[in-house]
Design a protein around this motif. Structure first.
Motif, PDB file in Angstrom:
ATOM      1  N   THR A  27      -1.370 -70.334  41.694  1.00 22.26           N
ATOM      2  CA  THR A  27      -0.356 -69.400  41.239  1.00 22.26           C
ATOM      3  C   THR A  27      -0.094 -68.405  42.362  1.00 22.26           C
ATOM      4  OG1 THR A  27      -1.050 -69.596  38.943  1.00 22.26           O
ATOM      5  CG2 THR A  27       0.216 -67.632  39.547  1.00 22.26           C
ATOM      6  N   TYR A  35      13.420 -68.495  46.274  1.00 27.15           N
ATOM      7  CA  TYR A  35      13.342 -69.465  45.185  1.00 27.15           C
ATOM      8  C   TYR A  35      14.269 -70.664  45.376  1.00 27.15           C
ATOM      9  CZ  TYR A  35      10.995 -65.566  42.891  1.00 27.15           C
ATOM     10  OH  TYR A  35      10.134 -64.542  42.596  1.00 27.15           O
ATOM     11  N   THR A  55       9.925 -69.495  35.095  1.00 25.78           N
ATOM     12  CA  THR A  55       8.825 -69.827  35.992  1.00 25.78           C
ATOM     13  C   THR A  55       9.372 -70.582  37.192  1.00 25.78           C
ATOM     14  OG1 THR A  55       7.190 -69.946  34.206  1.00 25.78           O
ATOM     15  CG2 THR A  55       6.682 -71.162  36.219  1.00 25.78           C
ATOM     16  N   VAL A  57       8.398 -73.082  40.417  1.00 24.69           N
ATOM     17  CA  VAL A  57       7.411 -73.997  40.977  1.00 24.69           C
ATOM     18  C   VAL A  57       7.994 -74.570  42.261  1.00 24.69           C
ATOM     19  CG1 VAL A  57       6.001 -76.059  40.598  1.00 24.69           C
ATOM     20  CG2 VAL A  57       6.583 -74.583  38.668  1.00 24.69           C
ATOM     21  N   SER A  58       7.199 -74.599  43.332  1.00 26.68           N
ATOM     22  CA  SER A  58       7.691 -75.113  44.608  1.00 26.68           C
ATOM     23  C   SER A  58       7.973 -76.605  44.525  1.00 26.68           C
ATOM     24  CB  SER A  58       6.677 -74.830  45.720  1.00 26.68           C
ATOM     25  OG  SER A  58       5.453 -75.496  45.455  1.00 26.68           O
ATOM     26  N   LEU A  61       5.191 -78.895  44.105  1.00 22.46           N
ATOM     27  CA  LEU A  61       4.400 -78.571  42.914  1.00 22.46           C
ATOM     28  C   LEU A  61       3.091 -77.854  43.223  1.00 22.46           C
ATOM     29  CD1 LEU A  61       4.801 -81.938  40.915  1.00 22.46           C
ATOM     30  CD2 LEU A  61       6.290 -79.926  40.864  1.00 22.46           C
ATOM     31  N   LYS A  64       3.191 -71.814  42.120  1.00 22.59           N
ATOM     32  CA  LYS A  64       3.865 -71.416  40.894  1.00 22.59           C
ATOM     33  C   LYS A  64       3.900 -69.893  40.788  1.00 22.59           C
ATOM     34  CE  LYS A  64       1.549 -71.769  36.962  1.00 22.59           C
ATOM     35  NZ  LYS A  64       1.539 -70.669  35.964  1.00 22.59           N
ATOM     36  N   GLN A  65       5.016 -69.363  40.299  1.00 19.29           N
ATOM     37  CA  GLN A  65       5.085 -67.942  39.970  1.00 19.29           C
ATOM     38  C   GLN A  65       5.761 -67.801  38.616  1.00 19.29           C
ATOM     39  OE1 GLN A  65       7.744 -65.220  42.089  1.00 19.29           O
ATOM     40  NE2 GLN A  65       6.087 -63.725  42.225  1.00 19.29           N
ATOM     41  N   ASP A  66       5.112 -67.134  37.689  1.00 19.72           N
ATOM     42  CA  ASP A  66       5.640 -66.923  36.350  1.00 19.72           C
ATOM     43  C   ASP A  66       6.468 -65.644  36.283  1.00 19.72           C
ATOM     44  OD1 ASP A  66       2.535 -68.173  35.231  1.00 19.72           O
ATOM     45  OD2 ASP A  66       4.465 -69.168  34.889  1.00 19.72           O
ATOM     46  N   SER A 338       3.181 -72.933  31.686  1.00 22.23           N
ATOM     47  CA  SER A 338       4.392 -72.154  31.919  1.00 22.23           C
ATOM     48  C   SER A 338       4.460 -71.102  30.818  1.00 22.23           C
ATOM     49  CB  SER A 338       5.606 -73.084  31.928  1.00 22.23           C
ATOM     50  OG  SER A 338       6.780 -72.395  32.299  1.00 22.23           O
TER      51      SER A 338
END
Length: 348
Positions: A27, A35, A55, A57-58, A61, A64-66, A338
């Motif tokens: 995370t 983004y 959320t 996600v790169s 995968l 991740k940033q929520d 997520s």
């Protein structure tokens, strides 16, 4: 330049190079991010609460940033029930069903840059055509209509009233098509001519109730079902049914997606794939998703992007959703959590 801003810029630059610091569960730490190279996940939140969020996600995968809207807008709440995300130019349009608004944000940094609130009443889905925004509105036991806005200044133009449901909406050939079916009831699609913003015709499907319409390569595709079989219809950008594929023996097919010349869809907890040129139903599913708190939650979200199959288990809307990513052979390649009620994944 403030030191904190400099650190943020350095972080964004190192992310682009693929050299980032992250926590043990991959995370992303609380840092400013670009983004524009990855996936955005729409999380509805619980109905009646301002819990909606997005959320990131790169693309690989790995990161991740929520809750990226709140993070990039001083902790601001996005709203109540994020139904979908649409894109036009540099902006992401976040449609909030129970907040009766469309929140607009820059798709690269997710800074808010405007809202649409006029003439919205339980908005459902949106599409863009001919420099306009078309939004379906379907209030339970209330009005059903498409509201139309200019992209340039987001001003309201007009609305088109419906007697049947006004659910999903897609663009094909610069025309607009509205799904007049919801929750698996209804067999009509309305074709709107965007030159006049009037209804051009109504398309009635010969068999099955529509579960979803999508647009691909200037055609509209509808997946419909009856008690025994399901059907995929190809509809031209001028409103003619040009092909019907009968999915014999597959009941209640839904969640139609297209990726790299293949159809993907679900029936119950089973996920199917088939060539778009095929004339018969696949003999077996690609895979079956795991059990959840209930069947409805197990496949609440389903998206296919560049041969990655994203499924979302909403966990009964009592906790964060579980996202499982499969390849087209049905092998799990990644799983993570997520937000509450994850319903769709979008490439950004």
């Amino acid at each position: 330049m403030k030191l904190t801003k400099l650190l943020h810029l350095l972080f964004a630059f190192t992310l682009l190079l693929g050299i980032v610091s992250c926590s043990s569960d991959n995370t992303v730490e609380e840092q400013e991010i670009f983004y524009g190279n990855g996936f955005l996940i729409a999380n509805e939140g619980s109905f009646g609460k301002p819990e909606a969020d997005v959320t990131f996600v790169s693309a690989d995968l790995s990161l991740k940033q929520d809750n990226i809207f709140a993070f990039n807008n001083g902790g601001a709440k996005l709203g109540d029930v994020l139904q979908m995300i649409a894109f036009n130019g540099e902006n992401a349009y976040l449609l909030l069903n129970n907040s009766n608004k469309i929140q607009i944000a820059n798709r690269s940094n997710f800074k808010a840059n405007g809202q649409i609130t006029a003439e919205l009443n339980s908005p459902r889905y949106m599409a863009f055509a001919n420099n306009n925004i078309y939004v379906t509105n379907d209030k339970y036991m209330g009005d059903k209509f498409v509201s139309i806005y200019r992209v340039s200044d987001r001003s309201f133009i007009k609305k088109i009233a419906f007697t049947d449901a006004a659910e999903r909406i897609v663009e094909a050939g610069n025309n607009i098509f509205v799904q007049n079916a919801s929750f698996g009831f209804g067999n009509k699609i309305t074709y709107i001519n965007t030159s006049t913003n009037e209804v051009q015709s109504t398309i009635t499907l010969p068999a099955g109730n529509i579960n979803k319409i999508i647009s691909n390569n200037q055609n509209v595709y509808a997946i419909a079902a009856d008690a025994a079989n399901s059907y995929i219809y190809q509809i031209s950008s001028t409103g003619s049914i040009t092909k019907t594929t009968t999915l014999t023996g597959i009941a209640d097919a839904k969640n139609l997606e297209i990726s790299n010349g293949k159809f993907y869809f679900t029936s119950g907890k089973k996920v199917y794939g088939m060539d778009m040129s095929a004339t018969t139903a696949p003999s077996s599913p690609l895979f079956t998703v795991a059990n959840s708190v209930d069947d409805y939650s197990a496949l609440y979200g389903f998206s296919v992007i560049n041969d990655k199959i994203f499924t979302s288990d909403s966990n009964g809307f009592t906790q964060d959703s579980k996202i499982v990513v499969y390849n087209t052979s049905g092998t799990v390649i990644k799983s993570f959590t997520s937000g509450i009620g994850s319903n769709s994944v979008y490439p950004n």
